[in-house]
Design an enzyme around this catalytic site. Structure first.
Site, short mmCIF file in Angstrom:
data_model
loop_
_atom_site.label_atom_id
_atom_site.label_comp_id
_atom_site.label_asym_id
_atom_site.label_seq_id
_atom_site.Cartn_x
_atom_site.Cartn_y
_atom_site.Cartn_z
N LYS A 1 0.85 -1.21 0.00
CA LYS A 1 0.00 0.00 0.00
C LYS A 1 0.88 1.25 0.00
CE LYS A 1 -3.88 -2.39 2.00
NZ LYS A 1 -4.43 -3.01 3.21
N GLN B 1 -4.62 -1.84 9.51
CA GLN B 1 -4.55 -3.19 8.94
C GLN B 1 -5.11 -4.21 9.93
OE1 GLN B 1 -3.37 -3.87 5.67
NE2 GLN B 1 -4.26 -5.84 6.12
N ASP C 1 -11.21 2.77 3.98
CA ASP C 1 -11.47 1.34 3.88
C ASP C 1 -12.97 1.07 3.80
OD1 ASP C 1 -9.66 -0.67 3.63
OD2 ASP C 1 -9.12 -0.77 5.75
#
Ligand code: NAP
Length: 282
Positions: free
Chosen positions: A53, A97, A120
């Site tokens: 990422k 994460q 997200d």
């Protein structure tokens, strides 16, 4: 003959489009979009995702911050970091994460992220907006699947779609997106009875459960489209999906491979969401 849905190619196209958008932002004298990625602990798969990422951000001309935290960090310390990033001007997106260590409440962490920076799309506000059709952040994996279907001009209107898996990050939001696109959706899960009957009748089957070679040839009708979301390792350690690709692909009209299907799309959509967040402030 079956055609492969090339997620690697589509995601590269999307990233190229994003790069141009970012260039336009910076050429107009505005700051580039910024993404903060937080990783807690030493999960090797998470490390790979986080690094890729950050690498993608840099390649696209985005600002990025990587926060690598010790597995022992307290929930309070993590919440404090998120609060700081929520208020940081040059950060447009915050990603934590998952999974987190057991002593940290994942729901509490997700809810601590400002919905306007929740790139997200996991925050209840963004999921709620998705349900009622309001503008919010769409969760990246289902968003990426929708983008793949669109770019391959797969008509969803009135089509029977079976989604296997009902997680909050894939199956459920995907079901909502497909319904909005006028498909007739059946969501299946571990308690579903006669699953094969359902998948056999579907025009499109999407599998997101995390079981190697779960979807077999006898479960799919001829000419169906199959999307494989799963990421598993086989006995030899090779990356594989939830679909028995070798045999299922003999029957399908279109199919995503693993790797190179849905996976690369998730990162591309994360970048797209971060640029969207930045654009909303300009
Ligand atoms: P998850 O939270 O573990 O959910 C799995 C879902 O599959 C659950 O709804 C479960 O049903 C269902 N399931 C499990 N076994 C089943 C069976 N035998 N028959 C029918 N349904 C069954 O998983 P997830 O986070 O959605 O991830 C699913 C897979 O996608 C994993 O391999 C993950 O690594 C992968 N993934 C890939 C990406 C990507 O970028 N490509 C992104 C996210 C996830 P119940 O609800 O009844 O337990």
């Amino acid at each position: 003959m079956t055609k492969i849905i090339d997620g690697k190619k589509v995601s590269a196209d999307i990233k190229e489009e994003i790069k141009i958008e970012i260039e336009k932002i910076t050429e107009s004298g505005q700051r580039a979009p910024g993404l903060a990625v937080i990783i807690v602990g030493e999960n090797p798969a998470s490390k790979v995702y986080v690094n890729s990422k950050a690498k993608t951000c840099n390649a696209l001309g985005m600002y990025s911050e990587k926060h690598v935290l010790d597995a022992e960090i307290t929930e309070e310390e993590l919440l404090k970091l998120i609060e700081g990033l929520n208020n940081k001007e040059k950060i447009d997106g915050i990603l934590v994460q998952l999974p987190l260590p057991k002593h940290i409440d994942e729901d509490k962490i997700i809810e601590a992220i400002k919905p306007e920076k929740d790139v997200d799309g996991f925050h209840p506000i963004n999921l709620g907006k998705l349900v009622i059709g309001k503008n919010g952040f769409k969760s990246c994996t289902p968003y990426g699947i929708m983008e793949l279907l669109e770019r391959y001009e797969i008509d969803l209107n009135g089509k029977d779609v079976v989604v296997v898996g009902r997680s909050n990050i894939v199956g459920k939001p995907l079901g909502i997106m497909l319904t909005k696109a006028n498909a007739t959706v059946t969501i299946c899960h571990s308690r579903t009875k006669n699953l094969s009957e359902k998948t056999l009748n579907a025009d499109i089957v999407i599998v997101a459960i995390g079981r190697e070679k779960f979807l077999t040839e006898d479960m799919v009708k001829k000419g169906a489209v199959v999307i494989d979301v799963g990421i598993n390792r086989d006995a030899s350690g090779k990356l594989c999906g939830d679909v028995d690709y070798e045999n299922v692909s003999k029957k399908t009209s279109l199919i995503t491979p693993v790797p190179g299907g849905v996976g690369p799309m998730t990162i591309a959509m994360l970048m797209k969401n971060t640029v969207k967040s930045r654009m909303e402030k300009i």
